[in-house]
Design an enzyme around this catalytic site. Sequence first.
Site, PDB file in Angstrom:
ATOM      1  CG  ASN A  48      -0.391  -0.114   2.537  1.00  0.00           C
ATOM      2  OD1 ASN A  48       0.564  -0.855   2.765  1.00  0.00           O
ATOM      3  ND2 ASN A  48      -0.955   0.612   3.487  1.00  0.00           N
ATOM      4  CD  GLU A  50      -1.484   5.186   4.771  1.00  0.00           C
ATOM      5  OE1 GLU A  50      -2.177   4.322   5.325  1.00  0.00           O
ATOM      6  OE2 GLU A  50      -0.889   6.088   5.407  1.00  0.00           O
ATOM      7  CB  CYS A  59      -5.173  -1.264  -1.763  1.00  0.00           C
ATOM      8  SG  CYS A  59      -6.482  -0.270  -1.028  1.00  0.00           S
ATOM      9  CD  GLU A  61      -5.327  -5.888  -1.015  1.00  0.00           C
ATOM     10  OE1 GLU A  61      -5.944  -6.363  -0.035  1.00  0.00           O
ATOM     11  OE2 GLU A  61      -4.919  -4.702  -1.052  1.00  0.00           O
ATOM     12  CB  CYS A  92     -10.822  -2.055   0.284  1.00  0.00           C
ATOM     13  SG  CYS A  92     -10.051  -1.544  -1.270  1.00  0.00           S
ATOM     14  CB  CYS A  95      -8.618  -4.481  -3.478  1.00  0.00           C
ATOM     15  SG  CYS A  95      -7.375  -3.192  -3.205  1.00  0.00           S
TER      16      CYS A  95
END
Length: 139
Positions: A48, A50, A59, A61, A92, A95
């Site tokens: 990930n 940010e 993210c 994934e 999430c 993803c």
Amino acid sequence: MNKNTIEIPAELKVAAKEAYLKAYAPYSKFHVGAAALTTSGTIVQGCNVENASYGLTVCAERNCISHAVIKGEQSFQMIVIYTEQEKMTPPCGACRQVIAEFFEQSAPVVAFNHKDKQQVWSVAELLPDAFTPKYLLDI
């Protein structure tokens, strides 16, 4: 899909843990690493990343899958997600949609943690009736 009986290839677990260590999560402190096994046998990683503008965070994934696509891979066997959370962390919603784009509905999505606990879902379990390319064939 049985939630705890899938064998994760050791190399895939190592790759997910390595990716976790590279995560950029200064705001949430929620580091995530992912590794996927392509149908050709290649392992790709993602973490990930940010952003101060939270909506621009990407993210692990999705970074993992994007990394594979850049390398010319578009078909996958499984993806594993590593965190150091007590509870297993599923992908999430965004993803899940991207995973559904590239993985078979029966493909395993595995979350595991620092205590080597794991949980397994199929893509179909995470996103039933996903909107996938098959719905675009009539265009």
